[in-house]
Design a protein around this motif. Structure first.
Motif, short mmCIF file in Angstrom:
data_model
loop_
_atom_site.label_atom_id
_atom_site.label_comp_id
_atom_site.label_asym_id
_atom_site.label_seq_id
_atom_site.Cartn_x
_atom_site.Cartn_y
_atom_site.Cartn_z
N MET A 81 0.76 -0.83 12.12
CA MET A 81 2.03 -0.42 12.53
C MET A 81 3.14 -0.34 11.69
N VAL A 82 3.45 -1.20 10.73
CA VAL A 82 4.20 -1.21 9.60
C VAL A 82 4.07 -0.17 8.83
N GLN A 83 2.89 0.30 8.27
CA GLN A 83 2.45 1.53 7.52
C GLN A 83 2.93 2.98 8.27
N HIS A 84 2.54 2.81 9.61
CA HIS A 84 3.11 3.98 10.25
C HIS A 84 4.50 4.22 10.11
N LYS A 85 5.37 3.24 10.31
CA LYS A 85 6.67 3.40 10.37
C LYS A 85 7.40 3.65 9.02
N ILE A 86 6.89 3.01 7.78
CA ILE A 86 7.00 3.39 6.51
C ILE A 86 6.80 4.95 6.46
N LYS A 87 5.55 5.39 6.63
CA LYS A 87 5.12 6.76 6.02
C LYS A 87 5.94 7.80 7.27
N ASN A 88 6.07 7.54 8.64
CA ASN A 88 6.20 8.74 9.37
C ASN A 88 7.76 8.58 9.93
N VAL A 89 8.30 7.45 9.93
CA VAL A 89 9.52 7.19 10.51
C VAL A 89 10.74 7.08 9.40
N LEU A 90 10.39 5.66 8.81
CA LEU A 90 11.31 5.48 7.73
C LEU A 90 11.45 6.49 6.32
N LYS A 91 10.45 7.13 6.26
CA LYS A 91 10.10 7.95 5.35
C LYS A 91 10.54 7.46 4.03
N SER A 92 10.08 6.03 3.74
CA SER A 92 10.46 5.18 2.45
C SER A 92 9.18 5.09 1.61
N SER A 93 8.05 5.68 2.00
CA SER A 93 6.66 5.53 1.07
C SER A 93 6.92 6.01 -0.16
N ASN A 94 6.48 5.20 -0.96
CA ASN A 94 6.37 5.75 -2.56
C ASN A 94 7.81 5.96 -3.17
N SER A 95 8.90 5.30 -2.47
CA SER A 95 10.17 5.40 -3.00
C SER A 95 10.63 4.36 -4.19
N ILE A 96 9.46 3.42 -4.50
CA ILE A 96 10.07 2.61 -5.84
C ILE A 96 8.94 2.87 -6.87
N GLU A 112 0.81 -1.19 0.00
CA GLU A 112 -0.02 0.09 -0.12
C GLU A 112 0.89 1.26 0.12
N GLU A 113 2.13 1.28 0.58
CA GLU A 113 2.85 2.29 0.84
C GLU A 113 3.80 2.56 -0.58
N GLY A 114 3.97 1.49 -1.26
CA GLY A 114 4.95 1.61 -2.19
C GLY A 114 6.30 1.73 -1.74
N SER A 115 6.70 0.90 -0.72
CA SER A 115 8.08 0.76 -0.15
C SER A 115 8.80 -0.64 -0.49
N PRO A 116 10.11 -0.53 -0.53
CA PRO A 116 10.68 -1.88 -0.48
C PRO A 116 10.84 -2.15 1.04
N ILE A 117 11.07 -3.37 1.25
CA ILE A 117 11.21 -3.89 2.69
C ILE A 117 12.31 -5.09 2.65
N ILE A 118 12.80 -5.22 3.83
CA ILE A 118 13.73 -6.33 4.07
C ILE A 118 13.01 -7.26 5.15
N LEU A 119 12.87 -8.44 4.68
CA LEU A 119 12.22 -9.30 5.83
C LEU A 119 13.53 -10.13 6.26
N GLN A 120 13.57 -10.17 7.47
CA GLN A 120 14.74 -10.81 8.06
C GLN A 120 14.59 -11.95 8.81
N VAL A 121 15.30 -12.95 9.00
CA VAL A 121 15.09 -14.25 10.11
C VAL A 121 16.13 -14.53 10.78
N SER A 122 15.89 -14.46 12.11
CA SER A 122 16.82 -14.51 13.19
C SER A 122 16.77 -16.19 13.38
#
Length: 309
Positions: A294-309, A40-50
């Motif tokens: 929560m992830v949408q909030h992070k992408i838009k308001n913290v990471l600022k990566s929304s619509n970066s692709i 929804e935010e048009g953002s790249p993501i990293i899915l990480q596995v511990s």
């Protein structure tokens, strides 16, 4: 779009002064919530596995779930090993199709850290995989990572330059005051931005990584406690600090605790308000929705990566 490495994502993030979110995954609902938010935010993501996630869910299941996420979207998605503690585990993940691995040899001496990291880098690069390493140690607890405050140490800027040069690593996790878990600060939250700025100036255009970067949003802590939880005094990294870090060369921000809190709070609420419900879909669904919001909030308001692709 197939799985990608973080190389181009970090180049764009560095230029744009934003960060790519690296979200820890453990099951289907968590992956779905993260990916739906990123779509929804048009953002790249990293899915990480511990290491803990690999033990809990079985590496094959997690890998197939991530493959499903890739098939379901045309987003740039990186599959990353978080806190690999040996060459062997990094090699196994590389051979299993991970596009990025972290070798965390920070518990060894500086020279041993370089030696182990260089070995992983040489193998990973031969397979087209990128490598993150760690210099300096974060306090706190996350899965199999447990570092006391006495053993934690901030990253030395001059050592960081030598480490990157000698290992050929692609990104570097640094210690500037964050910590793992839900209890990151006993008093006022504080990060060493002068140290971050110094490291960034000595390593221009080089992507830095911030671990232990969950904000521990009060709304989720309060909801957990309201519905039977016991998480007193939990405190994370203020969101404005994370945004500031992204402006100073931090291209990857790790988020795990916030995911756990969001999902747990929603599930607790659902179970308390509907005590007769026993269909897992009825409470895991709200948990998934909480992660998405929560992830949408992070992408838009913290990471600022929304619509970066």
């Amino acid at each position: 779009m197939p799985l990608v490495t973080s190389k181009e994502l970090f180049e764009n993030a560095y230029k744009g002064k934003y960060a790519v979110g690296a979200f820890n995954v453990n099951n289907m609902e968590i992956i779905q919530g993260i990916v739906d938010a990123a779509k929804e935010e048009g953002s790249p993501i990293i899915l990480q596995v511990s290491a803990g996630a690999r033990k809990y869910a079985n590496p094959i299941y997690l890998r197939k779930l991530v493959e499903a996420a890739v098939e379901d979207t045309d987003l740039p998605i990186v599959l990353h090993l978080d806190h690999g503690d040996s060459f062997e585990i990094c090699k196994q993940c590389i051979d299993d199709g991970f596009t990025s691995v972290m070798i965390d040899a920070s518990h060894h001496s500086f020279e041993e850290n370089i030696e182990i990291t260089k070995k992983v880098v040489d193998y990973a690069h031969s397979k087209g995989v990128v490598v993150e390493a760690e210099l300096g140690r974060l306090a706190g607890v996350e899965d199999d990572v447990n570092v006391s405050a006495e053993d934690a140490s901030y990253t030395n800027p001059e050592q960081a330059v030598e480490f990157v040069k000698r290992t050929g690593v692609d990104s570097l996790a640094i210690a500037i005051g964050t910590s793992h878990g839900a209890y990151k600060f006993k008093g006022e939250p504080k990060l060493d931005f002068d140290r971050l700025a110094k490291i960034s100036s000595l390593l221009p255009n080089f992507p830095l990584v911030l671990h232990g970067a969950s904000t521990v949003l009060p709304e989720f802590v309060e909801m957990c406690n309201q519905y039977g939880g016991n998480i007193p005094g939990a405190q994370g990294v203020p969101e404005e600090m994370l945004t500031q870090a992204a402006s100073l060369g931090v291209c990857k921000i790790n988020i795990d605790t916030d995911l756990r809190l969001a999902m747990t709070a929603a599930i607790r609420k659902e179970l308390i308000e509907n005590p007769g419900e026993f269909d897992p879909r009825k409470y895991l669904g709200p948990g998934r929705n909480a992660i998405k919001k929560m992830v949408q909030h992070k992408i838009k308001n913290v990471l600022k990566s929304s619509n970066s692709i």
